[in-house]
Design an enzyme around this catalytic site. Structure first.
Site, PDB file in Angstrom:
ATOM      1  N   GLU A 154       0.805  -1.219   0.000  1.00 16.44           N
ATOM      2  CA  GLU A 154       0.000   0.000   0.000  1.00 16.44           C
ATOM      3  C   GLU A 154       0.840   1.272   0.000  1.00 16.44           C
ATOM      4  OE1 GLU A 154      -2.969  -0.256   3.065  1.00 16.44           O
ATOM      5  OE2 GLU A 154      -3.617  -2.263   2.444  1.00 16.44           O
ATOM      6  N   HIS A 155       2.167   1.131   0.143  1.00 19.26           N
ATOM      7  CA  HIS A 155       3.082   2.278   0.156  1.00 19.26           C
ATOM      8  C   HIS A 155       4.268   1.939  -0.743  1.00 19.26           C
ATOM      9  CE1 HIS A 155       0.729   3.755   3.559  1.00 19.26           C
ATOM     10  NE2 HIS A 155       0.815   2.522   4.046  1.00 19.26           N
TER      11      HIS A 155
END
Length: 304
Positions: A154-155
């Site tokens: 997600e990052h």
């Protein structure tokens, strides 16, 4: 690609060319429930979760991460972060023996490690990351007798093309060598997240069996009509993919079961677009006795 043979007609006959319509495979519904488990250390066991015998059930172990003990990226050297005591190899063997419809996958990445450290996708190079990831994840998959893999980064500390190549090459190796039999991705509606997953989908979408789209990342108070639009939007983004609908049992956003989630599922079922349901997460559902897992499975089992 095999070349088509052309029939040559005598010149005295005119030749008419007609457009041939492209026939897409008919959409279909699926009796599939997928649930993330083990991310929050709440002592949940596979045997705690009720499993309906008439549906396929995927447990998704959360998470394997390529971070060192110093909380820094380790360039594809993955280790298990889920509860090894309750969700270890013997527990997996036991639930599979008792419930033949169960399959188990591992998810990579997740949001954070510890309380506040984001898990970043941060390869030093494509080749080194892929080499390390293949070795470490093959070892984990064999030790735990896993069936599949899920990608939930997600990052990002790299560009979308690097993400696409690293994950695409990893999935290619794991599938070609029969380390796993299915793969999924878990994007949500964020510009950076989508740019990475769509780059992966564009080049390696043929390797991805399910799109666990995080519909619970939309705002709280999402209506049924809004949900249906979101579903169509993501089905267009991940064209020809099996986009699963989802909700969270942790109080997150999106369309909740109390506000019409199963009404939306009914609409998709009638349209033959319900590819399955996934839930975040078993850890949060335990305190309520897995009521929504039961409701979801009963709904899926009713599909004709």
């Amino acid at each position: 690609m095999e070349m088509k043979k052309t029939l040559l007609l005598p010149l005295i006959f005119p030749v008419f060319l007609f457009a041939v319509p492209i026939i897409h495979a008919a959409p279909g519904n699926s009796k599939l429930l997928r649930e993330y488990i083990g991310a929050e250390g709440k002592n949940v066991k596979f045997s705690d979760v009720p499993i309906h015998s008439d549906i396929e059930f995927h447990f998704i172990l959360s998470f394997a991460i390529d971070y060192s003990t110093s909380l820094s990226p380790s360039n594809g050297n993955f280790s298990v972060q889920w509860d090894k005591h309750n969700l270890g190899p013997s527990a997996i063997a036991s639930i599979k023996a008792r419930k033949p419809s169960v399959k188990v996958a591992m998810s990579l990445g997740g949001d954070t490690i510890g309380e506040n450290t984001h898990v970043h996708f941060a390869p030093k190079s494509i080749n080194s990351w892929v080499s390390n990831a293949v070795a470490s994840l093959t070892r984990i998959a064999k030790e735990y007798d896993l069936d599949g893999i899920d990608i939930d980064y997600e990052h990002f500390s790299s560009d979308p093309d690097t993400f696409a190549e690293c994950i695409g090459q990893l999935l290619t190796h794991l599938k070609q060598n029969k380390i796993v039999s299915f793969a999924s991705i878990a994007p949500y509606d964020n510009a950076t997240v989508q740019s990475n997953y769509l780059a992966l989908w564009k080049k390696y979408g043929h390797l991805i069996d399910y799109v666990n789209f995080q519909f619970y990342a939309y705002d709280k108070g999402t209506t049924v009509s809004q949900f249906m639009k979101y579903f169509e939007d993501q089905s267009c983004n991940y064209r020809d993919g099996k986009v699963l609908v989802s909700f969270g049992t942790d109080g997150s956003g999106g369309l909740s079961p109390a506000k019409g989630f199963f009404e939306a599922c009914g609409r998709l079922k009638r349209l033959r677009k319900l590819h399955g349901i996934f839930i975040w997460s078993a850890d949060d559902s335990k305190k309520a006795g897995f009521r929504l897992e039961k409701q979801s499975q009963n709904f899926l089992a009713s599909i004709q």
